[in-house]
Design an enzyme around this catalytic site. Structure first.
Site, short mmCIF file in Angstrom:
data_model
loop_
_atom_site.label_atom_id
_atom_site.label_comp_id
_atom_site.label_asym_id
_atom_site.label_seq_id
_atom_site.Cartn_x
_atom_site.Cartn_y
_atom_site.Cartn_z
N TYR A 330 -11.36 -8.24 1.58
CA TYR A 330 -10.52 -6.96 1.45
C TYR A 330 -11.16 -6.08 0.41
O TYR A 330 -10.53 -5.19 -0.26
CB TYR A 330 -9.25 -6.97 1.37
CG TYR A 330 -8.42 -7.29 2.65
CD1 TYR A 330 -8.68 -6.61 3.44
CD2 TYR A 330 -7.44 -8.45 2.47
CE1 TYR A 330 -8.11 -6.92 5.11
CE2 TYR A 330 -6.83 -8.97 3.78
CZ TYR A 330 -7.12 -7.91 4.98
OH TYR A 330 -6.68 -8.30 6.18
N GLN A 331 -12.32 -6.49 -0.12
CA GLN A 331 -13.12 -5.39 -0.82
C GLN A 331 -12.72 -5.05 -2.23
O GLN A 331 -13.14 -4.10 -2.83
CB GLN A 331 -13.56 -4.26 0.16
CG GLN A 331 -14.11 -4.67 1.28
CD GLN A 331 -13.96 -3.42 2.24
OE1 GLN A 331 -13.04 -3.31 2.98
NE2 GLN A 331 -14.66 -2.31 2.48
N TRP A 336 -2.06 0.25 1.22
CA TRP A 336 -0.62 0.68 0.82
C TRP A 336 0.34 -0.42 0.23
O TRP A 336 1.26 -0.18 -0.67
CB TRP A 336 0.05 1.17 2.00
CG TRP A 336 0.53 -0.15 3.08
CD1 TRP A 336 -0.55 -1.01 3.69
CD2 TRP A 336 1.65 -0.53 3.66
NE1 TRP A 336 0.38 -1.73 4.33
CE2 TRP A 336 1.81 -1.26 4.45
CE3 TRP A 336 3.05 0.28 3.56
CZ2 TRP A 336 2.65 -2.03 5.09
CZ3 TRP A 336 3.98 -0.31 4.10
CH2 TRP A 336 3.79 -1.54 5.11
N ASP A 337 -0.44 -1.60 0.13
CA ASP A 337 0.06 -2.96 -0.41
C ASP A 337 0.31 -2.23 -2.14
O ASP A 337 1.39 -2.79 -2.41
CB ASP A 337 -0.79 -4.00 -0.41
CG ASP A 337 -1.21 -4.51 0.95
OD1 ASP A 337 -1.40 -3.40 1.62
OD2 ASP A 337 -1.75 -5.51 1.02
N GLU A 478 0.27 -3.42 12.84
CA GLU A 478 -1.18 -3.02 13.19
C GLU A 478 -1.78 -3.33 14.53
O GLU A 478 -2.63 -2.95 14.79
CB GLU A 478 -2.22 -3.67 12.12
CG GLU A 478 -2.00 -2.98 10.75
CD GLU A 478 -2.88 -3.28 9.60
OE1 GLU A 478 -3.21 -4.69 9.66
OE2 GLU A 478 -3.33 -2.74 8.70
N LYS A 592 2.99 -7.29 14.60
CA LYS A 592 2.52 -8.16 13.70
C LYS A 592 3.53 -8.27 12.34
O LYS A 592 3.42 -9.42 11.86
CB LYS A 592 1.36 -7.55 13.25
CG LYS A 592 0.46 -8.25 12.18
CD LYS A 592 -1.01 -7.45 11.74
CE LYS A 592 -1.84 -8.03 10.80
NZ LYS A 592 -2.93 -7.41 10.51
O1 IFM Z 1 -2.02 -3.56 4.13
C1 IFM Z 1 -2.30 -4.84 4.81
C2 IFM Z 1 -1.71 -4.41 6.31
O2 IFM Z 1 -0.41 -4.03 6.29
C3 IFM Z 1 -1.67 -5.69 7.16
N1 IFM Z 1 -3.07 -6.29 7.15
C4 IFM Z 1 -3.37 -6.81 5.88
C5 IFM Z 1 -3.60 -5.34 4.65
C6 IFM Z 1 -3.94 -5.83 3.42
O3 IFM Z 1 -2.98 -6.81 2.60
#
Ligand code: IFM
Length: 766
Positions: A330-331, A336-337, A478, A592
């Site tokens: 995830y770089q 938004w986390d 998602e 999800k």
């Molecule tokens: O931001 C989240 C997303 O809501 C779900 N997939 C992983 C992302 C990073 O944690």
């Protein structure tokens, strides 16, 4: 699976691992991470290399090596170790059974300790921590005990052949050993971004006499082959690894050498003392005590620890990575986390860190404006995956179809727009928690106005319905891309517009000059304010229907109604991606992660009847395929008084990393590492869930409820500079205002107001 298959609990702070299984290397390395928001050194043994996922991820070292994934770089490893006794290599190498190793990780101070025993009782004991006192330092005490051999050779130095996820990031290595100072360094640069990264090592044999040192230079590494004589059967080596990059300061090499020398002047014990003092201060406000279940207590602290070390608290220009600094997945970038999951804990504890997190969004406005412009919108469309500059890092092809091998065009980058209003939401919460109007005037307002502008340009007016809609988007769930009117996003949009208007008018009345300056700076027109008002009034908000249900997006209820379990059976390959465009979930109601429920955790605008109806409806249809999901269901369950369900979600959420319950690879993409959002979610689960903390314009309020499994929960909060303790057990809810407060603390509990003078406390019977 039992937790004992993974670890043992020694006490509320220490986790023990008695045997290391090869298949658990990826997640043990993350779980036992030594970190401090600047770097993250994975929990690997001294003798391990990239094959065992050894890595030290360094913040602010973004580099695009493979043309697709811009990610953080790993530092060369200055704690690399190869031990030879009488010419024979000795270490605990997976699959070789030469040593028995026990690991201990202390989450109070982030201290990793290994103890390995081999034949003839030879013992290797090593301890390390990433200092919170000097963020560039990792200190290590490495010792070999019970040595009866004649010849001991240690290969130490700096190994630049590092683990990289996507492309090789470092090149042009140069290194040098200064024998007078017992110091060496390795310098390299990143291939695309040309950042200089310097790793230095200083060392001292506290026990053991150096007989000879031979320098060995390799293309990417510099090693010292040290022959040592044991002293009273022991060798004790104190080492300091120092990391600097050219993004930290102009001369990273000099800084690294200075720090290396300074650390050598001190001692491991002193450095540890200074480091621990910083943690002690942090825990005064950030610890949560859970009484009645030691395993849960440890799990809570594990999560708090990881949320803390993921945050670059030292900087206002860096994001919290969705995997923190635990690996490159995830770089190292913010989603938004950051605002919705990581931030809440800091809002009520370390408010300076909370401010830095939000200032990061101010400094990345340029990237957000660029993204909006490129896609034909106005204002600030924040990146779905945001690194240093705020430009979009999320590649258009994120997952791949593992069956055909073809790339999947995911639209997280272009259509998952809720990240922008989520940031506005967070600014509002920060303001409520701190009353820091200076921040809002000088930074937050520009974000709020630019987000409002973006939303204005993104909505569509439906003249038949006389309302505004948001079409073609992705909500938090998602799996369903290209939907219209995602309830969560539409409500967040209205909220963001209203808050932009609120601060616009507040500034108009109270800070007119500041407003004029800002209007001029961003060329804001009166007509735009009128439009925001209009859209806020007329945006379509999906309402509860006759069954009290809110439809997640237009047409959701018409999709096939089934469950995740049924979909599992339809999979051809376990690694298949479930979402867009053809995944097994796309044409079904299986989601999800929390979506309508996510709306409830952020906004308290619906009745309990609506909450319950939606919770009961969406819960069986949620896969919890994202680690973000369980904590949010937990908060809503607690609001409904369903404490045991909250507890079940606690188990699901708190152990995601501890017991490796989420996939490390999905749709062919590596997404392993620490789930920092889930870590932050644990704070929410307890504070917003069990204690029922809410903050709105009326102030603070609590609606406590506790599960049977826990005897008591205790934590501290900082609300507008007033600190107080909260204690919750089955019979009593207690608030204790800190004696040092300057003002009366006001709070509602079960809708009754309490005013606490400094030092006062109140006990409410449950
Ligand atoms: O931001 C989240 C997303 O809501 C779900 N997939 C992983 C992302 C990073 O944690």
């Amino acid at each position: 699976m039992n937790h004992q298959d993974f670890f043992k609990v020694k006490d509320g702070w220490n986790l023990e691992i008695e045997s290391i299984k090869e298949e658990q290397l990826v997640h043990f390395g993350s779980n036992l991470l030594c970190g401090n928001g600047y770097l993250g050194y994975r929990g690997t043994l001294d003798e391990w290399n990239k094959e065992q996922y050894q890595a030290c991820v360094v913040t602010d070292t973004y580099d695009l090596a493979d043309g697709k994934w811009k990610e953080l770089s790993n530092s060369p490893n200055a704690l690399t170790t190869e031990l030879k006794i009488d010419g024979e290599r000795l270490g605990d190498y997976p699959g070789q059974n030469e040593m028995t190793t026990k690991l201990n990780f202390n989450y109070k101070y982030g201290i990793f300790r290994r103890k390995s025993i081999a034949d003839k009782n030879i013992e290797v004991v090593s301890e390390r921590f990433a200092s919170f006192d000097n963020l560039h330092l990792i200190a290590n005490n490495f010792q070999i005990n019970n040595i009866e051999a004649n010849e001991i050779e240690l290969k130490i130095g700096i190994n630049g052949d590092v683990w990289d996820l996507n492309g090789t990031h470092l090149e042009n290595f140069t290194g040098e050993y200064n024998s007078n100072k017992n110091t060496l360094y390795l310098k390299a640069n990143t291939v695309e971004s040309k950042i200089t990264l310097v790793t230095a090592l200083s060392f001292k044999f506290k026990k053991g006499k150096i007989k000879n040192i031979k320098v060995e230079n390799e293309e990417k590494s510099i090693y010292l082959l040290v022959s040592v004589d044991a002293e009273s059967d022991r060798i004790v080596l104190a080492r300091n690894m120092i990391v600097y990059s050219s993004n930290d300061l102009a001369n990273p090499l000099q800084a690294a050498l200075n720090d290396a020398a300074a650390a050598l002047e001190s001692s491991f014990e002193n450095l540890r003392r200074e480091h621990q003092a910083v943690w002690d201060k942090k825990w005064e406000l950030m610890d949560i005590k859970v009484r009645g279940n030691l395993l849960d207590q440890l799990a809570v602290r594990f999560n708090l620890y990881h949320n803390i070390i993921a945050a670059p608290a030292h900087s206002e220009r860096l994001p919290i990575g969705a995997r923190g600094l635990s690996c490159q997945a995830y770089q190292g970038a913010a989603f938004w986390d950051q605002e919705i999951f990581n931030l809440p804990m800091f809002l009520f504890t370390e408010t300076e860190t909370a401010k830095n997190i939000l200032k990061y969004r101010y400094h990345t406005l340029k990237g957000a404006r660029k993204k909006a412009e490129e896609l034909g919108y106005a204002g600030a469309f924040y990146a779905w995956i945001s690194g240093k500059t705020g430009e979009e890092l999320c590649p258009s092809f994120f997952f791949k179809d593992v069956i055909s091998g073809r790339k999947i065009r995911n639209h997280f980058n272009d259509w998952q727009i809720h990240v922008s209003p989520d940031i506005s939401y967070a600014i509002w919460k920060y303001y409520l928690a701190t009353e820091d109007i200076d921040f809002v005037i000088n930074y937050g307002s520009e974000i709020l106005f630019e987000v409002a502008r973006f939303l204005h340009s993104r909505v569509h007016y439906n003249q038949y319905q006389d309302h505004y809609e948001i079409i073609r988007l992705l909500g938090p769930d998602e799996y369903h891309e290209n939907v219209d009117n995602n309830a969560f996003t539409n409500y967040q949009t209205q909220f963001a517009l209203k808050k932009a208007l609120y601060f616009y008018h507040k500034m108009e009345n109270e800070y007119p000059e500041k407003l004029e300056m800002l209007k001029e700076k961003i060329n804001l027109l009166e007509s735009e304010i009128t439009s925001w008002q209009q859209i806020a009034e007329k945006i379509y908000l999906p309402c509860p229907d006759q069954d009290n249900l809110i439809e997640q997006f237009d047409g959701y209820f018409d999709l096939e109604d089934t469950t995740a379990e049924v979909l599992e059976e339809r999979l051809i390959n376990q690694d298949e991606y479930w979402g867009w465009p053809n995944g097994v979930a796309v044409f079904t109601q299986v989601i999800k992660q929390a979506d309508v429920i996510q709306l409830f955790t952020l906004h308290d605008i619906f009745s309990e009847t609506v909450l319950a109806a939606n919770y009961d409806y969406y819960e069986p249809r949620t896969q919890h395929g994202s680690s973000l999901s369980p904590s949010q269901y937990a908060v809503v369950a607690a609001r409904l008084g369903r404490a045991e369900e909250t507890y079940n979600y606690f188990k699901k959420s708190a152990f995601i990393d501890l017991m490796s319950t989420n996939k490390a690879v999905s749709g062919g993409t590596f997404i392993g590492g620490i789930h920092t959002a889930a870590a932050g979610g644990i704070w929410q689960l307890i504070v917003n869930g069990f204690a029922g903390l809410k903050i709105d314009k009326e102030g603070l309020s609590f609606k406590p409820v506790l599960c049977q499994e826990w005897r008591e929960v205790e934590f501290n909060l900082n609300y507008r500079n007033k600190k107080f303790k909260v204690i919750l057990n089955k019979n009593i809810f207690q608030l204790k205002a800190n004696v040092e407060n300057n003002e009366i603390l006001e709070s509602n509990v079960f809708e009754k107001k309490y005013m606490l003078k400094p030092g006062e406390e109140v006990k409410i019977e449950l």
